[in-house]
Design a protein around this motif. Structure first.
Motif, mmCIF file in Angstrom:
data_model
loop_
_atom_site.group_PDB
_atom_site.id
_atom_site.type_symbol
_atom_site.label_atom_id
_atom_site.label_comp_id
_atom_site.label_asym_id
_atom_site.label_seq_id
_atom_site.Cartn_x
_atom_site.Cartn_y
_atom_site.Cartn_z
ATOM 1 N N GLY A 100 0.796 -1.218 0.000
ATOM 2 C CA GLY A 100 0.000 0.000 0.000
ATOM 3 C C GLY A 100 0.828 1.266 0.000
ATOM 4 N N LEU A 101 1.958 1.251 0.717
ATOM 5 C CA LEU A 101 2.755 2.464 0.852
ATOM 6 C C LEU A 101 3.795 2.627 -0.257
ATOM 7 C CD1 LEU A 101 3.295 2.479 4.720
ATOM 8 C CD2 LEU A 101 1.682 3.856 3.383
ATOM 9 N N ASN A 102 4.243 1.527 -0.841
ATOM 10 C CA ASN A 102 5.181 1.620 -1.963
ATOM 11 C C ASN A 102 4.438 1.931 -3.252
ATOM 12 O OD1 ASN A 102 7.738 -0.878 -1.035
ATOM 13 N ND2 ASN A 102 7.338 1.195 -0.292
ATOM 14 N N MET A 103 5.165 2.410 -4.254
ATOM 15 C CA MET A 103 4.544 2.747 -5.525
ATOM 16 C C MET A 103 5.485 2.420 -6.673
ATOM 17 S SD MET A 103 4.882 6.915 -5.589
ATOM 18 C CE MET A 103 4.834 7.000 -7.387
ATOM 19 N N ASP A 104 4.935 2.401 -7.871
ATOM 20 C CA ASP A 104 5.694 2.116 -9.088
ATOM 21 C C ASP A 104 6.297 3.420 -9.598
ATOM 22 O OD1 ASP A 104 6.679 1.359 -11.538
ATOM 23 O OD2 ASP A 104 4.809 0.485 -12.273
ATOM 24 N N CYS A 105 7.627 3.501 -9.640
ATOM 25 C CA CYS A 105 8.299 4.723 -10.114
ATOM 26 C C CYS A 105 8.401 4.785 -11.640
ATOM 27 C CB CYS A 105 9.699 4.820 -9.503
ATOM 28 S SG CYS A 105 9.682 5.119 -7.721
ATOM 29 N N LEU A 106 7.891 3.774 -12.319
ATOM 30 C CA LEU A 106 7.879 3.724 -13.787
ATOM 31 C C LEU A 106 9.281 3.695 -14.363
ATOM 32 C CD1 LEU A 106 4.811 6.010 -14.610
ATOM 33 C CD2 LEU A 106 4.939 3.515 -14.704
ATOM 34 N N PHE A 107 9.756 4.795 -14.974
ATOM 35 C CA PHE A 107 10.959 4.762 -15.804
ATOM 36 C C PHE A 107 12.134 5.469 -15.120
ATOM 37 C CE2 PHE A 107 7.092 5.708 -18.386
ATOM 38 C CZ PHE A 107 6.818 4.402 -18.739
ATOM 39 N N ARG A 108 13.325 5.265 -15.679
ATOM 40 C CA ARG A 108 14.501 6.022 -15.226
ATOM 41 C C ARG A 108 14.158 7.506 -15.291
ATOM 42 N NH1 ARG A 108 17.917 1.496 -13.926
ATOM 43 N NH2 ARG A 108 17.678 -0.023 -15.603
ATOM 44 N N GLN A 109 14.736 8.276 -14.372
ATOM 45 C CA GLN A 109 14.229 9.647 -14.248
ATOM 46 C C GLN A 109 15.211 10.583 -13.556
ATOM 47 O OE1 GLN A 109 11.433 9.067 -10.374
ATOM 48 N NE2 GLN A 109 11.022 7.661 -12.094
ATOM 49 N N PHE A 110 15.055 11.871 -13.858
ATOM 50 C CA PHE A 110 15.606 12.932 -13.034
ATOM 51 C C PHE A 110 14.549 13.262 -11.979
ATOM 52 C CE2 PHE A 110 17.741 13.815 -17.141
ATOM 53 C CZ PHE A 110 19.058 13.780 -16.717
ATOM 54 N N VAL A 111 15.007 13.576 -10.766
ATOM 55 C CA VAL A 111 14.081 13.889 -9.678
ATOM 56 C C VAL A 111 14.568 15.140 -8.953
ATOM 57 C CG1 VAL A 111 12.927 13.028 -7.624
ATOM 58 C CG2 VAL A 111 13.662 11.419 -9.380
ATOM 59 N N ALA A 161 9.356 17.284 -8.785
ATOM 60 C CA ALA A 161 9.266 17.466 -10.237
ATOM 61 C C ALA A 161 10.089 16.386 -10.922
ATOM 62 C CB ALA A 161 9.756 18.857 -10.636
ATOM 63 N N THR A 162 9.432 15.314 -11.324
ATOM 64 C CA THR A 162 10.094 14.195 -11.997
ATOM 65 C C THR A 162 10.108 14.416 -13.501
ATOM 66 O OG1 THR A 162 9.520 12.590 -10.285
ATOM 67 C CG2 THR A 162 9.918 11.722 -12.499
ATOM 68 N N MET A 163 11.243 14.153 -14.129
ATOM 69 C CA MET A 163 11.352 14.176 -15.591
ATOM 70 C C MET A 163 11.921 12.828 -16.029
ATOM 71 S SD MET A 163 10.211 17.051 -16.858
ATOM 72 C CE MET A 163 10.987 17.341 -18.457
ATOM 73 N N TYR A 164 11.123 12.077 -16.777
ATOM 74 C CA TYR A 164 11.529 10.734 -17.189
ATOM 75 C C TYR A 164 12.602 10.766 -18.273
ATOM 76 C CZ TYR A 164 7.346 9.249 -14.671
ATOM 77 O OH TYR A 164 6.409 9.028 -13.698
#
Length: 522
Positions: free
Chosen positions: A316-327, A426-429
């Motif tokens: 429940g607390l974890n999530m899918d970060c999807l792709f490599r990214q700048f954060v 502000a995530t940028m994939y």
């Protein structure tokens, strides 16, 4: 006692000769990539580093996307130093203190706790990091009723540059404990940690579509409405996903199907991001709206319950970060959230109209209760919170380099936005490894954050402040915080640097020295 280079090389990985961040944003080729499995081996490395005049850097999963762990000297990875050592059940039965080796990944710790009917009461977005890593960088979750993950820490053992072991806690060298709780890996090698766990629990979550303007309208009440709350903002759609959850005894039920949780949906989304990054950047708003519809629908479900799920706490607390990214994540007072989000919205809208830049979604909006009492409370005290929720802290001390704002303390009384910290991310994939342009967007984003008392997450891709300019408008490269460190961190920053210099006068732990200089740590 002299150490031969052969004694050190036997601890080197036979498969890893290079190092990179999970996001593939930075790469290095250290002289040695070392994977010790015992205290004796770690002490051998420290002695040898002195002898051969090498610096040491420690890394875990590499999920910090900056160059903080990049080095040309010796890199230590503690994946083989990851045992659970003891469980100490408190006589009240309310919690258990768990002693672990510091290389253990959080997902490994979660599994070990679950086998004993235990869990951590607060987690970050992922569980891939080592426990040393979440302590060293200030990892947090999203809850008005919990603080940094390090608030669950009871004590920390460091292997110092001298080769000595030192255990610190709220009652044993508390200033050093405060420094170690957000150490940036520059004080000593974290070898052991005692963390406070509670009986395992499930999370009953409600996920709703809420219009952006409605979120701002209800800002004062949203964040304390459940124990865990987080928001994903889709600026071109002018909509948000509001996820709220609390502990539950209900039977498990799966969340709704995910469009980009499937292989096809995921690859399609990444391909669309690549198209907007490499071929036609003006397509980004349409791509966001398309993906939002496929993933969530479109009509507002706020106040109607939305989709529900009951999951174990980790899922429940974890999530899918999807792709490599700048954060690029900053912390600022939650009470300024409406003004700040309006300014960011205006900047994003204006940039899209002119074609200056386009952002990726979601922009993550979270909060934590990083308020601290003037004095350390009793470590065993249960912090009673609204709705019958209770938190059991391992400590209530503020880390010296905590980048959250100083806000009025409230855990034992009614909590309001005045007591809370807003985290804006502000995530940028990087679709298929391609870098999107981030310089102008991150520059404007940081200007807004700093104007409202914000500070960046230490381990992320912030630009920082230059002595010559307010920021750097055309480049995403880190300028750092050296020019503002003293002003931003004051006496606590001075105390941290004094402790660091005393513990490691020769700079043994200054692999990646450039990052430390750039950010005012030395």
């Amino acid at each position: 006692m002299a150490v031969s280079m052969q004694d050190v090389r036997v601890l080197a990985s036979t498969t890893r000769t290079s190092h990179h961040t999970w996001a593939l944003t930075f790469f290095c080729r250290p002289e040695l990539y070392l994977q010790p499995s015992s205290i004796e081996q770690l002490q051998t490395i420290v002695r040898a580093a002195h002898q051969f005049k090498k610096t040491i850097t420690v890394t875990g999963a590499g999920h910090s996307p900056s160059d903080i762990t990049m080095t040309k000297d010796w890199l230590i990875n503690l994946d083989n130093f990851n045992n659970v050592l003891s469980f100490s059940r408190h006589e009240s039965g309310l919690f258990t203190d768990v002693r672990v080796e510091a290389g253990i990944r959080i997902y490994q710790l979660n599994a070990a706790l679950a086998s004993r009917g235990l869990a951590l009461q607060n987690l970050g977005s992922i569980s891939d990091q080592s426990i040393a890593g979440i302590i060293s960088t200030g990892t947090h979750g999203s809850s008005a009723y919990h603080g940094l993950v390090s608030q669950q820490i009871v004590d920390i053992t460091l292997l110092l540059a001298s080769g000595d072991l030192l255990t610190v806690s709220p009652t044993v060298q508390p200033d050093l404990f405060r420094a170690a709780m957000l150490s940036l890996g520059k004080l000593g090698i974290i070898t052991h940690v005692t963390i406070r766990a509670i009986p395992s629990f499930t999370i009953h979550s409600f996920q709703e579509i809420i219009d952006f303007d409605k979120l701002l309208e209800d800002w004062s009440t949203v964040w304390t409405s459940k124990e865990y709350v987080r928001v994903w903002w889709f600026p071109y759609s002018r909509k948000c996903i509001l996820w709220r959850a609390q502990k539950s005894r209900k039977s498990l039920s799966a969340p709704r199907d995910s469009f980009y949780g499937t292989w096809l949906g995921r690859k399609l989304y990444e391909t669309l991001l690549w198209f907007a990054t490499r071929i036609y950047k003006r397509a980004m708003p349409a791509i966001e709206r398309f993906v939002f519809r496929r993933q969530y629908g479109w009509e507002s479900t706020y106040g109607l319950g939305g989709s529900e799920a009951v999951q174990n706490s980790v899922d429940g607390l974890n999530m899918d970060c999807l792709f490599r990214q700048f954060v690029n994540e900053w912390a600022l007072p939650l009470k300024h959230g409406v003004e700040v989000l309006k300014l960011v919205d205006q900047a994003v809208t204006k940039a899209a109209e002119s074609g200056a830049y386009y952002v990726h979604a979601p922009i993550e909006v979270r909060c934590s209760n990083c308020s601290y009492p003037d004095k350390e409370t009793t470590p065993f005290e249960i912090i009673e919170m609204s709705g019958g929720i209770g938190a059991i802290p391992g400590n209530t001390l503020r880390p010296l380099l905590d980048y959250s704002p100083v806000v009025p303390y409230s855990f034992t009384g009614p909590i309001s936005n005045e007591n809370l910290t807003l985290y804006l991310n502000a995530t940028m994939y990087r679709p298929f490894g391609r870098d999107p342009p981030i310089g102008q967007w991150y520059s404007e984003f940081e200007d807004i954050m700093a104007a409202y008392g914000g500070k960046p997450h230490w381990a992320k891709n912030f630009i920082g402040k230059s002595p010559e300019k307010t920021n750097v408008p055309t480049s995403g490269e880190m300028v750092g915080l050296a020019s503002v460190f003293e002003n931003w961190y004051g006496e606590d920053g001075k105390k941290y640097k004094a402790i660091r210099e005393k513990l490691d006068p020769e700079g043994l732990l200054f692999g990646g020295k450039e990052w430390a200089i750039r950010n005012g740590i030395i």
